[in-house]
Write an enzyme that holds these catalytic residues in place. Structure first.
Site, PDB file in Angstrom:
ATOM      1  N   LYS A 136     126.808  21.595  44.756  1.00  0.00           N
ATOM      2  CA  LYS A 136     126.392  20.378  44.057  1.00  0.00           C
ATOM      3  C   LYS A 136     127.558  19.396  44.023  1.00  0.00           C
ATOM      4  O   LYS A 136     128.713  19.814  44.038  1.00  0.00           O
ATOM      5  CB  LYS A 136     126.001  20.728  42.611  1.00  0.00           C
ATOM      6  CG  LYS A 136     124.688  21.461  42.480  1.00  0.00           C
ATOM      7  CD  LYS A 136     124.360  21.692  41.020  1.00  0.00           C
ATOM      8  CE  LYS A 136     123.046  22.452  40.859  1.00  0.00           C
ATOM      9  NZ  LYS A 136     121.861  21.689  41.272  1.00  0.00           N
ATOM     10  N   ARG A 191     114.377  30.003  41.995  1.00  0.00           N
ATOM     11  CA  ARG A 191     113.143  30.619  42.493  1.00  0.00           C
ATOM     12  C   ARG A 191     113.432  31.982  43.117  1.00  0.00           C
ATOM     13  O   ARG A 191     112.571  32.848  43.123  1.00  0.00           O
ATOM     14  CB  ARG A 191     112.438  29.649  43.456  1.00  0.00           C
ATOM     15  CG  ARG A 191     113.193  29.330  44.690  1.00  0.00           C
ATOM     16  CD  ARG A 191     112.671  28.052  45.383  1.00  0.00           C
ATOM     17  NE  ARG A 191     113.117  26.838  44.707  1.00  0.00           N
ATOM     18  CZ  ARG A 191     112.822  25.609  45.111  1.00  0.00           C
ATOM     19  NH1 ARG A 191     112.048  25.415  46.157  1.00  0.00           N
ATOM     20  NH2 ARG A 191     113.273  24.562  44.447  1.00  0.00           N
TER      21      ARG A 191
END
Ligand code: BES
Ligand code: ZN
Ligand code: ZN
Length: 502
Positions: free
Chosen positions: A280, A354
């Site tokens: 990020k 996920r």
């Protein structure tokens, strides 16, 4: 905080601060309509004390507007605080929860630590008690834990006045409101911790402490167990970190509850999300300490369920790990085999939530869960869709979703349904493996993530909460402090307890 129902006349209540509510009863929609302010009480001494000020323009009874009177005449209270709930025709218990929170934060900011609240007369007694107690307890939380100049402004006592004699329903409403709101604050306290003080191991310890305190079963497993269970998706995320992962399993098994349903709560517990090798940007990466909010939500919900004691079995699975870049980290393009046997092409290591949930959801089903709910700070895309007001809710089952809408009516939390349906399935199709962990396009990112999770719940009734946009408040609101919001805790508790109602 000492909570009490007090059967006293408002005029006789000796208190530092007496709180009453007011509404605008003008039903006209015209912009220049003059507010018709009404105190939501028929008590003549309170009305008399407020009469001088309500005629003017000083106070319009807008939602969460406040007006403070010192030494109100005809009252024993040292101060009278009037809090608006807005247009009375539209005011709900949720407006009252916020108004009570506003009163509590107003008091705290002024060093007043005891309040007495007069419930409005246009709500049922139990609705009022719930809303006021929850609102005040939620308002009592502040996130400035590590400031050495921190002043303790926590509330010492909250008394709610009752005109009807104390009854069992009122006492239960107060007790359950305290359990629910304190559990929400418990989640917020976990989420607020920075990642150096909230590792997967520490999250596991906190879950074990809660379990010991409230009589739940709890096991915290390490990497060996993940390997034994073949949790390849979870392990793939964990392999880049020096901190060991934790698979937290909590169980509530009340005597006499039938074998089914078994409610499964599953949480994303990424204690820090750097993105992994798909790193990020530095800007606001620090916020990724709250990427375990979904896991904290579920541990906190178990804390409440253990005390409310619904007649239904509940299990909780939290997948806790850091998501780090390192020489051992998984790389874009890697293929991992999930516990279910499905192969996953990991195109972006930042779509790690996920992956851990894939194994968490599958494991919850293997442990016997017949109805699933998960909470996760899963996608930036959910805040593109819904902003920071509503959290996203997805479901593959109308009955489970219907139960969730009922839960939300009670909790007052804001959720908005987004689609999870097979027309989106091509977005997660991989050419090398069964599925890929990012969508083929950037469009519909929150749904693409939900579609990925759906592969692992299969036909089990399931509700997925994407709380990425709402789990952290950037600014104070009159009724709640900035920082972790605790969104989801109240709705998950209501949803699970709903299955225990006969
Ligand atoms: N933890 C983030 C999602 C997130 C974003 C939470 C902002 C809170 C605030 C999640 O793991 C993530 O990085 N998701 C990616 C997925 C993408 C790579 C498909 C995202 O949303 O950008
Ligand atoms: Zn991520
Ligand atoms: Zn994440």
């Amino acid at each position: 905080m000492i909570l009490e129902l007090r059967g006293s006349a408002p005029s006789a209540a000796e208190t530092e601060l007496l709180v009453v509510f007011a509404a605008d009863q003008n039903t006209s929609k015209a912009k220049d309509a003059k507010p018709e302010i009404a105190l939501l009480t028929s008590d003549s001494s309170v009305k008399q004390a407020a009469s001088g000020v309500l005629g003017g323009d000083e106070f319009k009874a807008k939602a969460n507007e406040t007006l403070l009177l010192h030494r109100p005449q005809a009252l024993e209270a040292a101060r009278l605080l009037i809090v608006g709930v807005g247009k009375s025709a539209k005011a709900t218990p949720h407006d009252l929860r916020k108004a009570a929170g506003t009163a509590a934060r107003f008091a705290k900011a002024r060093g007043i630590r005891s309040l007495t609240v007069l419930p409005p007369e246009n709500f049922s007694q139990t609705d009022s008690i719930r809303a006021i107690a929850e609102g005040a307890i939620i308002a009592d939380f502040d996130s400035d834990t590590y400031r050495t100049d921190r002043r303790d402004t926590s509330l010492a006592s909250l008394a709610i006045l009752t005109s009807q004699p104390a009854n069992a329903a009122a006492e239960t409403a107060l007790r359950e409101a305290a359990i629910v709101a304190e559990s929400q604050n418990f989640a917020r306290s976990l989420i607020n911790e920075p990642s150096n003080r909230m590792t997967p191991t520490i999250l596991g310890q906190r879950a074990a402490e809660v379990a010991a305190e409230f009589g739940l079963q709890c096991e915290v497993h390490g990497a060996d167990k993940l390997r034994e269970l073949k949790m390849g998706a979870f392990l793939g995320v964990a392999q880049g970190s020096d901190e060991p992962p934790a698979l937290i399993v909590m169980r509530y098994e009340p005597a006499g509850a039938s074998a089914q349903p078994v409610i499964g709560l599953v949480g994303k517990g990424i204690t820090f999300d750097t993105g992994g090798l798909s790193l990020k940007p530095a800007d606001s990466m620090e916020k990724m300490k709250y990427d375990m909010a979904g896991g904290a939500t579920m541990i906190a919900a178990m804390r409440a369920i253990a005390q409310i004691k619904p007649s239904v079995r509940v299990i909780c699975v939290v997948c806790a790990t850091e998501n780090m870049p390192s020489g051992k980290a998984q790389k874009p393009g890697d293929v991992q085999i999930a516990m279910s046997g499905k192969s996953i092409e990991v195109l972006n290591t930042d779509a790690e939530g996920r992956l851990v949930l894939a194994d968490g959801l599958h494991y919850a089903r293997q442990l016997g869960a017949t109805h699933l709910i998960n909470a996760a700070t899963l996608t930036g895309a959910v805040s593109i869709a819904l902003g920071q007001v509503n959290a996203g809710v997805f479901s593959n089952d109308e009955a489970a979703y219907g139960q969730f809408t009922k839960a939300v009516e009670k909790s007052g939390e804001k959720f908005w349904r987004l689609p999870v349906e097979d027309d989106y399935r091509d977005q997660i199709q991989s050419s090398i493996a069964d599925i890929r962990n990012t969508g083929l396009t950037r469009y519909g990112g929150a749904t693409n993530a939900a579609m990925f999770l759906k592969e692992f719940v299969e036909d089990t009734p399931w509700v997925h909460l994407d709380i990425a946009g709402t789990a952290w408040l950037d600014a104070d609101k009159p009724w709640i402090a900035r920082g972790p919001s605790g969104i989801g805790v109240r709705s998950v508790i209501e949803w699970a307890c709903g299955y225990g109602e006969k």
